[in-house]
Write an enzyme that holds these catalytic residues in place. Structure first.
Site, short mmCIF file in Angstrom:
data_model
loop_
_atom_site.label_atom_id
_atom_site.label_comp_id
_atom_site.label_asym_id
_atom_site.label_seq_id
_atom_site.Cartn_x
_atom_site.Cartn_y
_atom_site.Cartn_z
N LYS A 1 23.15 4.67 42.08
CA LYS A 1 22.75 3.30 42.42
C LYS A 1 22.96 3.03 43.90
O LYS A 1 22.12 2.40 44.54
CB LYS A 1 23.54 2.29 41.58
N HIS B 1 24.07 -6.33 26.70
CA HIS B 1 24.84 -6.03 27.91
C HIS B 1 25.36 -7.32 28.50
O HIS B 1 24.59 -8.26 28.72
CB HIS B 1 23.96 -5.34 28.96
N GLU C 1 30.77 -4.08 33.09
CA GLU C 1 29.67 -4.15 32.14
C GLU C 1 30.22 -3.85 30.75
O GLU C 1 30.89 -2.84 30.55
CB GLU C 1 28.58 -3.14 32.48
N GLU D 1 18.49 9.72 23.14
CA GLU D 1 17.47 9.44 24.16
C GLU D 1 17.98 9.84 25.54
O GLU D 1 17.25 10.42 26.33
CB GLU D 1 17.11 7.95 24.13
N HIS D 2 19.25 9.56 25.82
CA HIS D 2 19.84 9.91 27.11
C HIS D 2 19.84 11.43 27.33
O HIS D 2 19.49 11.91 28.41
CB HIS D 2 21.27 9.37 27.19
#
Length: 159
Positions: free
Chosen positions: A16, A83, A102, A117-118
């Site tokens: 990020k 979230h 988070e 999925e990850h």
């Protein structure tokens, strides 16, 4: 409750910072990164997710910064989770500071789907056709998982 592995956050944070061109100063990171720490809570039922989120947010030392409800409005790929970006006090040697955290709340089925999925998303050397096929299958599975969650909730509500 399952804490996210620190390396998952370290890697995500570095990505990020790089992708958003955030300076690597502590002040810039604190200002621009909302999930420097995180917790994932796995629940048996969807109703429990919202009940726990409400209980958490009623605490007088926790401040809600942002909520992303991917259960009521799933991502296009089928991802579901609630979230919360919250601010919580942390106690250091000489001071108390607020830290952004988070909190991800999911059912067991949502977590199973997201984990698979990850793993698939970060597989290298998959053809475009295979990636598209897997994305379609995963979306189908996400919808089936959501239906299973609803059915399990109905059974629980009858008891």
């Amino acid at each position: 409750v399952r804490d996210l592995h620190p390396l998952e956050f370290a890697h995500a944070g570095q990505t990020k910072i790089r992708d958003r061109n955030i300076p690597s100063s502590l002040e810039a990171i604190e200002e621009n990164i909302n999930d420097i720490a995180g917790v994932r809570v796995i629940c048996s039922f969807c109703e429990d997710i919202y009940m726990l989120a409400n209980c958490l947010l009623k605490q007088d030392d926790i401040t809600l910064i942002e909520i992303k409800d991917y259960i009521k409005k799933p991502k296009p790929n089928g991802y579901r989770s609630l979230h919360l970006i919250i601010s919580v006090p942390i106690f250091l040697k000489d001071e108390k500071r607020d830290m952004k955290v988070e909190v991800q709340l999911r059912t067991i089925a949502m977590d199973f789907w997201a984990s698979l999925e990850h793993k698939i998303r970060y597989k290298k050397n998959l053809s475009e056709d295979l990636q598209k096929e897997l994305a379609e299958e995963l979306l189908y599975c996400a919808n089936q998982s959501a239906e299973l969650d609803m059915k399990m909730q109905k059974i629980r509500n009858k008891i």
